[in-house]
Scaffold this motif. Sequence first.
Motif, mmCIF file in Angstrom:
data_model
loop_
_atom_site.group_PDB
_atom_site.id
_atom_site.type_symbol
_atom_site.label_atom_id
_atom_site.label_comp_id
_atom_site.label_asym_id
_atom_site.label_seq_id
_atom_site.Cartn_x
_atom_site.Cartn_y
_atom_site.Cartn_z
ATOM 1 N N LYS A 136 -2.721 -4.234 3.906
ATOM 2 C CA LYS A 136 -1.997 -5.407 3.400
ATOM 3 C C LYS A 136 -2.970 -6.541 3.078
ATOM 4 O O LYS A 136 -2.789 -7.271 2.095
ATOM 5 N N TYR A 149 -2.264 0.137 -1.871
ATOM 6 C CA TYR A 149 -0.842 0.493 -1.915
ATOM 7 C C TYR A 149 -0.649 1.965 -1.573
ATOM 8 O O TYR A 149 0.271 2.330 -0.826
ATOM 9 N N GLY A 153 1.313 3.262 1.781
ATOM 10 C CA GLY A 153 2.466 4.146 1.650
ATOM 11 C C GLY A 153 2.264 5.462 2.370
ATOM 12 O O GLY A 153 3.160 5.957 3.064
ATOM 13 N N SER A 165 7.960 3.253 3.107
ATOM 14 C CA SER A 165 6.835 3.649 2.240
ATOM 15 C C SER A 165 7.135 3.429 0.761
ATOM 16 O O SER A 165 6.215 3.241 -0.043
ATOM 17 N N TYR A 168 5.633 0.452 -1.356
ATOM 18 C CA TYR A 168 4.185 0.536 -1.565
ATOM 19 C C TYR A 168 3.861 1.468 -2.721
ATOM 20 O O TYR A 168 3.027 1.146 -3.580
#
Length: 247
Positions: A136, A149, A153, A165, A168
């Motif tokens: 993040k 990302y 996820g 998930s 993301y």
Amino acid sequence: DYLIITTLTFSSNELKNGAFPPVGTIHTIDVQGVPICAVVKRQNNFMPLGYQYFDKRQLDSSAYFFEQATAAQPMDEEAWRMLGNVYMNQLKADSAERCLRKSIEIYPENYKAYNDLGLLYVNVKKNNAAGLELFKKAMNYKFNYTDAYYYAGATLLNQNDFLASIPYFENGIKRGGNGIPEMYYNLGYAYLNTNNNKKAEENFIAALNMNDKMLMAYKALAETYNRMGRQDAAQSVMQRYYQLGGQ
């Protein structure tokens, strides 16, 4: 053997701490006494050799050259980050973290180092929560950094937190990952496990349009069709799966 570089790619922290002009500078262009552009002559081949051995998975040799690079240019965040990557691949968690945090110390907005540190925590230290926070952080510093990302996820997917998930992978596709079949496959898998068969179908097909040999996508798409009551479509997909060598 020569590089023309400006201050544009350096963080404010690097500029304040002497990283620019780099080691090997033979000429600068100054504005009011402040260098804004430098001509740099290569002093050694430590970095390219480090990458060369890293790509060959000859990690001891790669570590040696990146270690030499950090000694030659201690303010080079990339050298520290890559040395951290080598140590991570050698499962030397403490050494890897020290190097990655040194890279962040030099360049506090270092989204790549935060992402790599996240991978260290997830894959080596087995701390998914800490890894997710680091991914993040990488996103915060570069909102379209696709890797962060994807790994965020994937971390949630591996914990069977399918619903969490999805955003993301969706954002990863919107922000540079629209050419990555694995991104679509994982998104489809998350949708399949949240009973959104239509979305699952769309994403598995998207993955296969990019990589028509992705066996796991064929198998997942067949399962999706079975859940939708489309047995003929499922059978056709599985036929292709077996043709490609699926078991």
